[in-house]
Design a protein around this motif. Structure first.
Motif, PDB file in Angstrom:
ATOM      1  N   ASP A 116       0.813  -1.205   0.000  1.00 21.42           N
ATOM      2  CA  ASP A 116       0.000   0.000   0.000  1.00 21.42           C
ATOM      3  C   ASP A 116       0.852   1.262   0.000  1.00 21.42           C
ATOM      4  O   ASP A 116       0.345   2.344  -0.253  1.00 21.42           O
ATOM      5  CB  ASP A 116      -0.980   0.004   1.180  1.00 21.42           C
ATOM      6  N   ARG A 135      -2.029  -2.596  -5.080  1.00 20.24           N
ATOM      7  CA  ARG A 135      -2.036  -1.640  -3.964  1.00 20.24           C
ATOM      8  C   ARG A 135      -2.381  -2.265  -2.619  1.00 20.24           C
ATOM      9  O   ARG A 135      -2.181  -1.650  -1.584  1.00 20.24           O
ATOM     10  CB  ARG A 135      -3.013  -0.501  -4.245  1.00 20.24           C
ATOM     11  N   ASP A 136      -2.939  -3.465  -2.630  1.00 20.49           N
ATOM     12  CA  ASP A 136      -3.283  -4.140  -1.381  1.00 20.49           C
ATOM     13  C   ASP A 136      -3.548  -5.611  -1.676  1.00 20.49           C
ATOM     14  O   ASP A 136      -3.451  -6.055  -2.820  1.00 20.49           O
ATOM     15  CB  ASP A 136      -4.485  -3.482  -0.692  1.00 20.49           C
ATOM     16  N   ALA A 189       1.194  -5.947   6.421  1.00 24.63           N
ATOM     17  CA  ALA A 189       0.076  -5.126   6.887  1.00 24.63           C
ATOM     18  C   ALA A 189      -0.380  -4.177   5.782  1.00 24.63           C
ATOM     19  O   ALA A 189       0.350  -3.278   5.389  1.00 24.63           O
ATOM     20  CB  ALA A 189       0.496  -4.324   8.117  1.00 24.63           C
ATOM     21  N   MET A 190      -1.585  -4.442   5.270  1.00 24.65           N
ATOM     22  CA  MET A 190      -2.171  -3.590   4.232  1.00 24.65           C
ATOM     23  C   MET A 190      -3.658  -3.457   4.504  1.00 24.65           C
ATOM     24  O   MET A 190      -4.260  -4.332   5.142  1.00 24.65           O
ATOM     25  CB  MET A 190      -1.973  -4.216   2.839  1.00 24.65           C
ATOM     26  N   PRO A 191      -4.260  -2.373   4.002  1.00 25.95           N
ATOM     27  CA  PRO A 191      -5.711  -2.243   4.159  1.00 25.95           C
ATOM     28  C   PRO A 191      -6.455  -3.329   3.380  1.00 25.95           C
ATOM     29  O   PRO A 191      -5.910  -3.900   2.437  1.00 25.95           O
ATOM     30  CB  PRO A 191      -6.020  -0.861   3.582  1.00 25.95           C
ATOM     31  N   ARG A 192      -7.647  -3.593   3.772  1.00 23.53           N
ATOM     32  CA  ARG A 192      -8.579  -4.539   3.155  1.00 23.53           C
ATOM     33  C   ARG A 192      -8.166  -5.993   3.321  1.00 23.53           C
ATOM     34  O   ARG A 192      -8.965  -6.802   3.747  1.00 23.53           O
ATOM     35  CB  ARG A 192      -8.840  -4.232   1.682  1.00 23.53           C
ATOM     36  N   GLY A 209      -4.494  -8.331   4.320  1.00 24.78           N
ATOM     37  CA  GLY A 209      -3.059  -8.359   4.581  1.00 24.78           C
ATOM     38  C   GLY A 209      -2.325  -9.363   3.709  1.00 24.78           C
ATOM     39  O   GLY A 209      -2.924 -10.177   3.002  1.00 24.78           O
TER      40      GLY A 209
END
Length: 120
Positions: free
Chosen positions: A3, A26-27, A49-52, A54
């Motif tokens: 991200d 991006r995720d 650790a990423m949004p939406r 992991g």
């Protein structure tokens, strides 16, 4: 998949310069979508650790589609290393890192030399 756009672009650019074919995400959700559209996936390089979604969950999903895919987990948070360490078939890349470290680890994980120029 990362991200952090600067890191994602740095890693992708370095690998492309070495002749690898790279697809960015991006995720974790986007990584899964991209992987589903690919004929094959040799390697997933993902932040933990990423949004939406992991990196660990994304890798699990992608390996169902591409069982031979290797994984390199990366993170700037030392405590997160334990999550990726549970995956015996994965490698670990702590952030920050130098571009040369990424390329060397990719070669090691794939067990290959960089592809010839123009093959990607």
């Amino acid at each position: 998949a990362d991200d952090e756009e600067d890191i994602r672009r740095l890693v992708a650019a370095g690998l492309r310069r070495r002749g690898y074919r790279v697809v960015e995400a991006r995720d974790g959700v986007e990584a899964c979508e991209v992987a589903a559209a690919q004929g094959s996936v040799d390697l997933l390089i993902t932040d933990l650790a990423m949004p939406r979604l992991g990196g660990t969950a994304a890798a699990e999903h992608i390996r169902k589609l591409h069982p031979r895919a290797r994984v390199i987990y990366m993170s700037g948070h030392p405590g997160e290393a334990l999550d990726g360490a549970a995956d015996a078939a994965a490698a670990w890349l702590p952030k920050p890192f130098r571009p040369g470290q990424v390329e060397a680890l990719v070669r090691e994980v794939l067990g290959t030399s960089p592809p010839p120029a123009g093959s990607g």
